[in-house]
Design a protein around this motif. Structure first.
Motif, PDB file in Angstrom:
ATOM      1  N   ASP A 256       1.127  -1.172  -0.070  1.00 31.05           N
ATOM      2  CA  ASP A 256      -0.577   0.123  -0.024  1.00 31.05           C
ATOM      3  C   ASP A 256       1.197   1.345   0.306  1.00 31.05           C
ATOM      4  N   SER A 257       0.833   1.990  -0.840  1.00 33.89           N
ATOM      5  CA  SER A 257       1.706   2.888  -1.522  1.00 33.89           C
ATOM      6  C   SER A 257       1.348   4.565   0.031  1.00 33.89           C
ATOM      7  N   LYS A 258      -0.134   4.406   0.667  1.00 30.50           N
ATOM      8  CA  LYS A 258      -0.407   5.287   1.212  1.00 30.50           C
ATOM      9  C   LYS A 258       0.275   4.666   2.993  1.00 30.50           C
ATOM     10  N   ASN A 259       0.956   3.825   3.181  1.00 31.21           N
ATOM     11  CA  ASN A 259       1.724   3.355   4.341  1.00 31.21           C
ATOM     12  C   ASN A 259       2.553   3.981   4.852  1.00 31.21           C
ATOM     13  N   THR A 260       2.500   4.615   6.329  1.00 24.93           N
ATOM     14  CA  THR A 260       3.028   5.885   6.461  1.00 24.93           C
ATOM     15  C   THR A 260       4.397   5.288   6.626  1.00 24.93           C
ATOM     16  N   ASP A 261       5.278   3.599   6.699  1.00 26.11           N
ATOM     17  CA  ASP A 261       6.342   3.519   7.197  1.00 26.11           C
ATOM     18  C   ASP A 261       6.801   3.298   5.576  1.00 26.11           C
ATOM     19  N   LEU A 262       6.087   2.845   5.050  1.00 34.24           N
ATOM     20  CA  LEU A 262       6.640   2.927   3.009  1.00 34.24           C
ATOM     21  C   LEU A 262       7.012   4.293   2.732  1.00 34.24           C
ATOM     22  N   LYS A 263       5.847   5.026   3.186  1.00 35.32           N
ATOM     23  CA  LYS A 263       5.994   6.560   2.626  1.00 35.32           C
ATOM     24  C   LYS A 263       7.714   7.707   3.275  1.00 35.32           C
ATOM     25  N   ARG A 264       7.892   6.687   4.194  1.00 33.96           N
ATOM     26  CA  ARG A 264       9.167   6.866   4.741  1.00 33.96           C
ATOM     27  C   ARG A 264      10.201   6.388   4.422  1.00 33.96           C
ATOM     28  N   LEU A 265       9.939   4.704   4.310  1.00 31.99           N
ATOM     29  CA  LEU A 265      11.116   4.339   3.718  1.00 31.99           C
ATOM     30  C   LEU A 265      11.718   5.077   2.171  1.00 31.99           C
ATOM     31  N   THR A 266      10.439   5.157   1.526  1.00 28.66           N
ATOM     32  CA  THR A 266      10.767   5.552   0.063  1.00 28.66           C
ATOM     33  C   THR A 266      11.433   7.335  -0.053  1.00 28.66           C
ATOM     34  N   TRP A 267      10.488   8.314   1.051  1.00 25.60           N
ATOM     35  CA  TRP A 267      11.947   9.265   1.343  1.00 25.60           C
ATOM     36  C   TRP A 267      13.104   9.033   1.654  1.00 25.60           C
ATOM     37  N   PHE A 268      13.617   8.124   2.330  1.00 27.75           N
ATOM     38  CA  PHE A 268      15.017   8.151   2.129  1.00 27.75           C
ATOM     39  C   PHE A 268      15.573   7.672   1.228  1.00 27.75           C
ATOM     40  N   SER A 269      14.780   6.757   0.554  1.00 24.85           N
ATOM     41  CA  SER A 269      15.091   6.858  -0.680  1.00 24.85           C
ATOM     42  C   SER A 269      15.362   8.311  -1.873  1.00 24.85           C
TER      43      SER A 269
END
Length: 339
Positions: A256-269
């Motif tokens: 889920d692209s709206k997942n907060t943890d995934l958003k944080r991870l993609t921000w990191f990348s």
């Protein structure tokens, strides 16, 4: 940059601040100061239980300008009190120690800004990550001459003016190399832009950065509307452009692209990432596309890990199924030479 480089730079700062007064101990305390910002790796594990929180805490507040000023006064005061006793009473001042820790802590995140990893230099005011992408996180050409100069310094008495001369020599040589990498970055950016234009690749953004341990072989990635285009170029290549590209899809519908943890991870990348499923193990693999190794037709990310659900949170786990090819270093060396 890597820990050894930061220790060497910190030691040089210590010598400049207190070398004449306390000799080689100044290098030791400077090295300690140069290491302090990277202790966020351990502190993150103390304050956070989630692996993504721990990872994104690194190069955060402890790598900011605010921490450099705050830390200089705190550590300067503490070390002055610890040192200023017995036979050492009144041989140094609190100002000396504040200056030592300011120089050693401040220069750490400044140097990190030149690497591709990204440094949150302006926290707590903004999470913007400063990343100039002109030097690898580990580059012997920057570190080794500097290290040799600082080792030589150890063999002179604290009153010998040659200590300062060799310290400055190390700083000048490493700084000159850093300037070379900036110039190299400007040239490489033009190479990749011309390469994309020649291949009729219309991109929304792109980044280029050196591969590990050198400033000869560079990696470029361009983001288009539907995919990423990856390419390598060595300054020793006979051509002025590259015409070999790897196409990587942008679809990340596995999670889920709206997942907060995934958003944080993609921000990191920096939003350069690939999520794929290992069909043999059913593992979900996250690839940071800022760090890929030599490959002709596929992603071979150095920074990749499994993503697992832990209640309502996502966690990153080591990807033990990831093994670089045995002939990677041979291919890497050939590609650096432009072969």
């Amino acid at each position: 940059m890597d820990s050894l480089t930061q220790i060497v730079l910190g030691a040089a700062c210590g010598e400049i601040a207190l070398g004449k007064k306390i000799g080689n101990k100044a290098l030791l305390f400077g090295a300690i100061g140069g290491t302090i910002p990277d202790l966020d790796v351990f502190i993150g594990n103390i304050f956070y239980s989630n692996s993504i929180d721990v990872m994104t805490f690194h190069r955060g507040f402890m790598h900011s300008l605010a921490f450099a000023f705050l830390g200089a006064f705190i550590f300067g005061y503490v070390f002055f009190k610890l040192y200023n006793s017995g036979k050492r009473l009144n041989t140094t001042t609190k100002k000396d120690w504040t200056w030592l820790f300011f120089l050693s802590i401040f220069t750490h995140p400044i140097l990190d800004c030149f690497t591709p990893y990204g440094t949150q230099l302006f926290l707590p005011f903004t999470e913007y990550r400063v990343s100039f992408n002109n030097i690898s996180v580990a580059d012997p050409a920057y570190t080794l001459p500097f290290l040799i100069c600082m080792i030589i310094v150890l063999f002179f008495k604290r009153t010998n003016p040659k200590r300062l001369k060799f310290t400055k020599a190390g700083i000048y040589m490493s700084s000159a190399y850093l300037l070379f990498t900036i110039g190299n970055k400007v040239y490489i950016d033009s190479v990749f832009k011309n390469s994309f234009k020649k291949a009729n690749i219309s991109y929304e953004r792109f980044r280029a950065q050196p591969t590990i341990l050198n400033n000869f072989l560079w990696y470029g990635i361009a983001e288009t509307k539907s995919d990423y285009k990856l390419a390598f170029y060595s300054i020793l290549d006979s051509k002025s452009t590259t015409d070999t590209f790897i196409t990587i899809p942008k679809d990340s519908s596995i999670l889920d692209s709206k997942n907060t943890d995934l958003k944080r991870l993609t921000w990191f990348s920096d939003e350069y990432y690939l999520i794929e499923e290992n069909k043999k193990t059913d593992d979900i693999i996250y690839n940071d596309l800022r760090y890929v190794m030599i490959s002709n037709d596929s992603v071979n990310s150095v920074m990749n890990f499994k993503i697992e659900k832990n209640g309502s949170r996502l966690e990153t786990k080591p990807n033990r199924n990831f093994n670089p090819s045995s002939d990677f270093f041979s291919a890497f060396w050939k590609r650096i030479k432009g072969i």
